[in-house]
Design a protein around this motif. Structure first.
Motif, mmCIF file in Angstrom:
data_model
loop_
_atom_site.group_PDB
_atom_site.id
_atom_site.type_symbol
_atom_site.label_atom_id
_atom_site.label_comp_id
_atom_site.label_asym_id
_atom_site.label_seq_id
_atom_site.Cartn_x
_atom_site.Cartn_y
_atom_site.Cartn_z
ATOM 1 N N SER A 1 27.462 36.050 30.511
ATOM 2 C CA SER A 1 28.294 34.882 30.184
ATOM 3 C C SER A 1 28.852 34.248 31.455
ATOM 4 C CB SER A 1 29.432 35.281 29.246
ATOM 5 O OG SER A 1 28.945 35.869 28.066
ATOM 6 N N ARG A 2 28.020 34.083 32.445
ATOM 7 C CA ARG A 2 28.494 33.511 33.699
ATOM 8 C C ARG A 2 28.895 32.042 33.533
ATOM 9 N NH1 ARG A 2 25.161 35.900 38.872
ATOM 10 N NH2 ARG A 2 25.419 38.111 38.370
ATOM 11 N N GLU A 3 28.146 31.300 32.776
ATOM 12 C CA GLU A 3 28.484 29.895 32.583
ATOM 13 C C GLU A 3 29.841 29.739 31.895
ATOM 14 O OE1 GLU A 3 26.999 27.282 33.675
ATOM 15 O OE2 GLU A 3 25.350 28.379 34.624
ATOM 16 N N GLU A 4 30.092 30.565 30.912
ATOM 17 C CA GLU A 4 31.383 30.503 30.216
ATOM 18 C C GLU A 4 32.529 30.864 31.159
ATOM 19 O OE1 GLU A 4 33.572 32.631 26.364
ATOM 20 O OE2 GLU A 4 31.441 33.002 26.822
ATOM 21 N N ILE A 5 32.319 31.886 31.994
ATOM 22 C CA ILE A 5 33.361 32.284 32.955
ATOM 23 C C ILE A 5 33.602 31.166 33.976
ATOM 24 C CG2 ILE A 5 33.940 33.957 34.735
ATOM 25 C CD1 ILE A 5 32.302 36.017 33.174
ATOM 26 N N ASN A 6 32.522 30.540 34.429
ATOM 27 C CA ASN A 6 32.675 29.452 35.408
ATOM 28 C C ASN A 6 33.463 28.283 34.825
ATOM 29 O OD1 ASN A 6 31.202 30.947 37.245
ATOM 30 N ND2 ASN A 6 29.256 29.955 36.711
ATOM 31 N N ARG A 7 33.171 27.904 33.590
ATOM 32 C CA ARG A 7 33.897 26.799 32.971
ATOM 33 C C ARG A 7 35.385 27.129 32.800
ATOM 34 N NH1 ARG A 7 29.249 26.569 29.636
ATOM 35 N NH2 ARG A 7 30.410 27.665 28.000
ATOM 36 N N HIS A 8 35.664 28.367 32.397
ATOM 37 C CA HIS A 8 37.063 28.750 32.201
ATOM 38 C C HIS A 8 37.815 28.747 33.526
ATOM 39 C CE1 HIS A 8 40.287 30.542 29.811
ATOM 40 N NE2 HIS A 8 40.507 31.376 30.828
ATOM 41 N N LEU A 9 37.213 29.275 34.569
ATOM 42 C CA LEU A 9 37.856 29.283 35.882
ATOM 43 C C LEU A 9 38.077 27.863 36.397
ATOM 44 C CD1 LEU A 9 36.056 32.218 37.726
ATOM 45 C CD2 LEU A 9 38.446 32.128 37.011
ATOM 46 N N SER A 10 37.094 27.013 36.240
ATOM 47 C CA SER A 10 37.227 25.632 36.717
ATOM 48 C C SER A 10 38.363 24.912 36.010
ATOM 49 C CB SER A 10 35.903 24.881 36.507
ATOM 50 O OG SER A 10 34.867 25.466 37.257
ATOM 51 N N GLY A 11 38.471 25.121 34.692
ATOM 52 C CA GLY A 11 39.544 24.463 33.951
ATOM 53 C C GLY A 11 40.923 24.911 34.384
ATOM 54 N N VAL A 12 41.117 26.234 34.542
ATOM 55 C CA VAL A 12 42.438 26.761 34.929
ATOM 56 C C VAL A 12 42.800 26.333 36.342
ATOM 57 C CG1 VAL A 12 43.733 28.876 35.350
ATOM 58 C CG2 VAL A 12 42.283 28.692 33.327
ATOM 59 N N LEU A 13 41.848 26.445 37.298
ATOM 60 C CA LEU A 13 42.132 26.096 38.683
ATOM 61 C C LEU A 13 42.377 24.602 38.849
ATOM 62 C CD1 LEU A 13 39.537 28.351 40.545
ATOM 63 C CD2 LEU A 13 42.006 28.685 40.384
ATOM 64 N N ASP A 14 41.623 23.798 38.139
ATOM 65 C CA ASP A 14 41.800 22.348 38.267
ATOM 66 C C ASP A 14 43.161 21.911 37.719
ATOM 67 O OD1 ASP A 14 40.975 19.757 38.957
ATOM 68 O OD2 ASP A 14 40.377 19.363 36.892
ATOM 69 N N GLU A 15 43.582 22.544 36.647
ATOM 70 C CA GLU A 15 44.886 22.193 36.066
ATOM 71 C C GLU A 15 46.029 22.611 36.978
ATOM 72 O OE1 GLU A 15 47.480 23.130 31.996
ATOM 73 O OE2 GLU A 15 45.462 23.993 32.307
ATOM 74 N N THR A 16 45.903 23.755 37.622
ATOM 75 C CA THR A 16 46.999 24.261 38.462
ATOM 76 C C THR A 16 47.027 23.582 39.833
ATOM 77 O OG1 THR A 16 46.826 26.402 37.357
ATOM 78 C CG2 THR A 16 48.040 26.334 39.433
ATOM 79 N N THR A 17 45.881 23.414 40.453
ATOM 80 C CA THR A 17 45.831 22.849 41.805
ATOM 81 C C THR A 17 46.002 21.336 41.819
ATOM 82 O OG1 THR A 17 43.411 22.705 41.656
ATOM 83 C CG2 THR A 17 44.359 24.710 42.630
ATOM 84 N N GLY A 18 46.010 20.692 40.649
ATOM 85 C CA GLY A 18 46.235 19.248 40.629
ATOM 86 C C GLY A 18 47.595 18.871 41.168
ATOM 87 N N ARG A 19 48.611 19.741 40.983
ATOM 88 C CA ARG A 19 49.961 19.483 41.501
ATOM 89 C C ARG A 19 50.026 19.598 43.020
ATOM 90 N NH1 ARG A 19 52.956 23.316 40.457
ATOM 91 N NH2 ARG A 19 51.529 24.816 39.485
ATOM 92 N N TRP A 20 49.019 20.237 43.598
ATOM 93 C CA TRP A 20 48.993 20.435 45.050
ATOM 94 C C TRP A 20 48.138 19.379 45.763
ATOM 95 C CZ3 TRP A 20 47.419 26.232 44.284
ATOM 96 C CH2 TRP A 20 48.473 26.912 43.657
ATOM 97 N N GLY A 21 47.590 18.461 44.999
ATOM 98 C CA GLY A 21 46.722 17.469 45.610
ATOM 99 C C GLY A 21 45.324 17.986 45.910
ATOM 100 N N ILE A 22 44.927 19.071 45.198
ATOM 101 C CA ILE A 22 43.613 19.703 45.409
ATOM 102 C C ILE A 22 42.775 19.470 44.158
ATOM 103 C CG2 ILE A 22 42.391 21.808 45.995
ATOM 104 C CD1 ILE A 22 44.259 20.834 48.171
ATOM 105 N N LYS A 23 41.534 19.140 44.354
ATOM 106 C CA LYS A 23 40.584 18.961 43.244
ATOM 107 C C LYS A 23 39.505 20.034 43.344
ATOM 108 C CE LYS A 23 38.359 16.967 39.869
ATOM 109 N NZ LYS A 23 38.868 17.022 38.483
#
Length: 370
Positions: A135-157
């Motif tokens: 389930s690598r694709e599922e793990i990648n999507r979940h990680l991308s969603g969490v990191l993108d939501e959190t790092t958006g406040r830091w000006g990171i995409k």
């Protein structure tokens, strides 16, 4: 005095050069410089030529705006079935806002690494080993969603997160290899069995078709052979009926066939028909009245003496054939007599003397009618 003046001029020139250097700032492409004036954010320098207030404005950070790739070291993670695995991750990100990346967090790269590790442990902890490996694709999507939501406040995409490798323990790897080997052996056995089954089915179908074709060929051959024999018999029958032979001619043909029957090497016992004597007795009359038979009288005039001689020779040959037949019959009777009692003997036919045939073969010598 002149020396002092030279030193002052040199100092002024040096201060002017330093002031010019600090006032002019050249920013390369895909980079932004954050400028502070007296310790407070003033503005952001964009690529190109920029002017600053010397000794008042200062560049705080130089932010690279290009997409960056960071490979984190392997992290130990425990799955839901209590198996420890080591996971390597690769992170792709870019700075969307240089001011936030400078003032919202002190070290955004370290923060992204720690956030990736904690999120990865949460995701893998809810999966078993087999599902985590598939389930690598599922793990990648979940990680991308969490990191993108959190790092958006830091000006990171965060653009992409990839799992580079998942390494289970050595014992688990050995068990997995054995399982995969057993699975491959099972599939190979199934494929071999199916191939053998298909081969037997095809062989049976081929034999069936061959048997059907052979039977059909035999049937066609027998039909054609029977049709040929029927046609031959019909042709002979029609020819005989069209010729309309007399009984005497048939008796003569019967006597001619007797020597050929006697030549057989497998004939041990002879059964002589009772009509043989009658045929021999009627042979003389048939040959004697050959020229006077109704429907058999030749149209051309023949010599009476020649006819008489021919009939006498035919009668003599028939008598000799009859004697040979009688001899073979006696020999067969002797063989039958030598056998044990209980077997029936064939009655020997009475011998026919050649003189009787010659006496019956006399031809009427009356003169021909004009």
């Amino acid at each position: 005095m002149e020396t002092v003046m030279g030193i002052l001029l040199a100092a002024v020139a040096l201060i002017a050069v330093v002031t010019l250097i600090r006032a002019v700032r050249i920013v390369p492409q895909q980079r932004q410089d954050v400028v502070e004036r007296l310790g407070k954010y003033k503005r952001t320098l964009h690529p190109g030529l920029n002017l600053l207030v010397p000794f008042i404005d200062a560049v705080r950070t130089k932010v690279d705006m290009r997409e960056q790739v960071v490979s984190f070291p392997p992290q130990p993670v425990i799955t839901s079935d209590n198996l420890g695995v080591s996971i390597d991750t690769v992170l792709y990100f870019k700075v969307a806002d240089s001011v936030k990346a400078t003032y919202e967090i002190s070290n955004f790269l370290q923060a992204i690494e720690q956030l990736t590790v904690t999120t990865l442990r949460n995701v893998i902890g809810s999966l078993d080993l087999e599902r985590a490996l598939t389930s690598r694709e599922e793990i990648n999507r979940h990680l991308s969603g969490v990191l993108d939501e959190t790092t958006g406040r830091w000006g990171i995409k965060v653009t992409r997160v990839e799992i580079k490798a998942i390494e289970p323990p050595p014992s688990i790897r050995d068990s997995m290899e054995k399982q995969m080997r057993a699975e491959r052996d099972r599939r190979a056995a199934i494929l071999n069995a199916e191939g053998h089954k298909q081969s037997q089915i095809l062989t049976a179908e081929g034999e069936k078709q061959a048997a059907v074709l052979r039977a059909d060929g035999d049937r066609q051959a027998r039909i054609l052979q029977a049709e040929g024999q029927a046609k031959a018999i019909r042709t002979v029958f029609d020819a005989i009926h069209q010729a309309n032979p007399s009984q005497k001619v048939l008796a003569y043909q019967y006597l001619q066939a007797l020597p050929q029957i006697a030549n057989g090497t497998a004939n041990k016992v002879w059964i002589v028909p009772a009509e043989l004597n009658k045929a021999l007795e009627g042979l003389g009359g048939a040959l004697g009245g050959l020229s006077q038979m109704v429907g058999d009288e030749p149209r051309a005039r023949v010599d009476a003496g020649a006819v008489e001689r021919e009939a006498a020779e035919a009668a003599r040959a028939a008598a000799e054939a009859a004697q040979e037949v009688n001899a073979e019959v006696r020999a067969a009777e002797a063989q039958v007599t030598s056998r044990p009692t209980g077997t029936q003997e064939l009655p020997a036919p009475e011998p026919v003397p050649p003189a009787s045939l010659l006496e019956d073969s006399t031809v009427d010598k009356r003169p021909e009618r004009g």
